[in-house]
Design a protein around this motif. Sequence first.
Motif, PDB file in Angstrom:
ATOM      1  N   GLY A 169       0.784  -1.230   0.000  1.00 18.96           N
ATOM      2  CA  GLY A 169       0.000   0.000   0.000  1.00 18.96           C
ATOM      3  C   GLY A 169       0.809   1.270   0.000  1.00 18.96           C
ATOM      4  O   GLY A 169       0.273   2.356  -0.231  1.00 18.96           O
ATOM      5  N   ALA A 170       2.122   1.172   0.249  1.00 19.59           N
ATOM      6  CA  ALA A 170       2.979   2.356   0.282  1.00 19.59           C
ATOM      7  C   ALA A 170       3.594   2.603  -1.092  1.00 19.59           C
ATOM      8  O   ALA A 170       3.731   1.682  -1.904  1.00 19.59           O
ATOM      9  CB  ALA A 170       4.085   2.174   1.314  1.00 19.59           C
ATOM     10  N   VAL A 171       3.961   3.845  -1.358  1.00 18.23           N
ATOM     11  CA  VAL A 171       4.715   4.157  -2.572  1.00 18.23           C
ATOM     12  C   VAL A 171       6.103   3.533  -2.420  1.00 18.23           C
ATOM     13  O   VAL A 171       6.812   3.820  -1.458  1.00 18.23           O
ATOM     14  CB  VAL A 171       4.830   5.673  -2.777  1.00 18.23           C
ATOM     15  N   PRO A 172       6.496   2.654  -3.336  1.00 17.85           N
ATOM     16  CA  PRO A 172       7.748   1.928  -3.132  1.00 17.85           C
ATOM     17  C   PRO A 172       8.988   2.748  -3.482  1.00 17.85           C
ATOM     18  O   PRO A 172       8.972   3.563  -4.404  1.00 17.85           O
ATOM     19  CB  PRO A 172       7.612   0.735  -4.075  1.00 17.85           C
ATOM     20  N   LEU A 173      10.044   2.519  -2.727  1.00 18.22           N
ATOM     21  CA  LEU A 173      11.377   2.924  -3.138  1.00 18.22           C
ATOM     22  C   LEU A 173      11.996   1.749  -3.897  1.00 18.22           C
ATOM     23  O   LEU A 173      11.558   0.605  -3.767  1.00 18.22           O
ATOM     24  CB  LEU A 173      12.244   3.293  -1.941  1.00 18.22           C
ATOM     25  N   MET A 179      18.431   3.692  -2.220  1.00 15.41           N
ATOM     26  CA  MET A 179      17.020   3.513  -2.561  1.00 15.41           C
ATOM     27  C   MET A 179      16.485   4.810  -3.146  1.00 15.41           C
ATOM     28  O   MET A 179      16.763   5.890  -2.616  1.00 15.41           O
ATOM     29  CB  MET A 179      16.219   3.149  -1.310  1.00 15.41           C
ATOM     30  N   VAL A 180      15.699   4.714  -4.209  1.00 15.74           N
ATOM     31  CA  VAL A 180      15.208   5.922  -4.877  1.00 15.74           C
ATOM     32  C   VAL A 180      13.700   5.871  -5.045  1.00 15.74           C
ATOM     33  O   VAL A 180      13.094   4.803  -5.164  1.00 15.74           O
ATOM     34  CB  VAL A 180      15.890   6.127  -6.247  1.00 15.74           C
ATOM     35  N   SER A 181      13.081   7.041  -5.067  1.00 11.74           N
ATOM     36  CA  SER A 181      11.640   7.159  -5.282  1.00 11.74           C
ATOM     37  C   SER A 181      11.310   6.889  -6.753  1.00 11.74           C
ATOM     38  O   SER A 181      12.195   6.922  -7.624  1.00 11.74           O
ATOM     39  CB  SER A 181      11.165   8.546  -4.858  1.00 11.74           C
ATOM     40  N   PRO A 182      10.045   6.602  -7.068  1.00  8.59           N
ATOM     41  CA  PRO A 182       9.679   6.244  -8.441  1.00  8.59           C
ATOM     42  C   PRO A 182      10.081   7.276  -9.490  1.00  8.59           C
ATOM     43  O   PRO A 182      10.486   6.912 -10.601  1.00  8.59           O
ATOM     44  CB  PRO A 182       8.150   6.088  -8.374  1.00  8.59           C
ATOM     45  N   ASP A 183       9.968   8.582  -9.159  1.00  2.00           N
ATOM     46  CA  ASP A 183      10.330   9.598 -10.143  1.00  2.00           C
ATOM     47  C   ASP A 183      11.825   9.591 -10.437  1.00  2.00           C
ATOM     48  O   ASP A 183      12.247   9.854 -11.565  1.00  2.00           O
ATOM     49  CB  ASP A 183       9.869  10.985  -9.691  1.00  2.00           C
TER      50      ASP A 183
END
Length: 342
Positions: free
Chosen positions: A243-247, A284-288
């Motif tokens: 449910g969280a925005v993945p790194l 670890m990076v965010s989707p953008d």
Amino acid sequence: MRLATYNVEWFNNLFNDAGDLLDDEQWSGRWNVTRRDQIAALGAVFAALDADAVMVIEAPDTSRRRSTQRALEKFAKRFDLRTNRVLTGFVNDTQQEIALMYDPHKMDAVHSPFAAPQAPQFDGSFSVDLDHDGRPEPVRWSKPPLEVILTPQGAKPICLIGVHAKSKAPHGAGDAAHMLRINIENRRKQLAQCLWLRARVDQLLQQGQPVVVLGDFNDGPGLDEFEALFGRSGVEVVLGEVGAVPLYDPHARQALSGRIAAQPATARFEHDGAFLSVLLDYIMVSPDVAARGPQWTIWHPFDTPACYANEALRNALLLASDHFPVTLDLPVPLASGDSGPT
């Protein structure tokens, strides 16, 4: 733009109180490695990385007499490194700081701590009920993460969080029962720190900020039997649960793919007459950020062909630290909104 994270074992031992390098034949703190040899090896590794910014884990101490910034800037001058500006955040009393070395001609960097009810500032405390007894327990960071707003020249800012999570080693254990208690308590603290860190990541993602979390987590999927007690590893918490925005980190994904699959490693320790390789260091990076097509590299002296083929670099990596650097080569969108590598 190249970002790196590098845990340098016993870095503090290589400097005097004035921040000068102790370039001599005394032991460095690393087993059977002199200060002179470790200093030369580190100079060679940092030069080979040629990064625009390096998150240094276990950086030299800041205290009443010592300065992380002074020591690392002298180190950069000694080896003519581009990363000759140093940023620190909340200091600690472990003699192992977190610091960002960066190229001031390529970027600006500022410490950007943030506090909110769900994610207090990292020099404070965080309450979490990990044992489900209805009584949240306060947790503190022994090494508060370094929050940075990094602004590449002519480009959009990126939020960096440099991390050195709680070690799970049972230091001070007197017997097997004591070791078990320490192991469980350390795992609890490490997981609580990762929950706190993830709460901060969620805040940044909700604000639409690009996020990079990098450093030593002292943890990884399936790394020890105590993970089953709490249901997941701290790394999985920070990457994002259901449910969280993945790194995203490709090495973490590979480790999560299965225990019998080949595993990447960022650290190498001697234990009971054998070398153990483990994955502890992540970017670890965010989707953008992931959408920009970055490239990750573990600078492993044996597993990475380019490092193994370069004998001088291979030997330097082995002498410099028990961890190996991880780099992220990232195309950076221009501030105008157009995208393109810089």
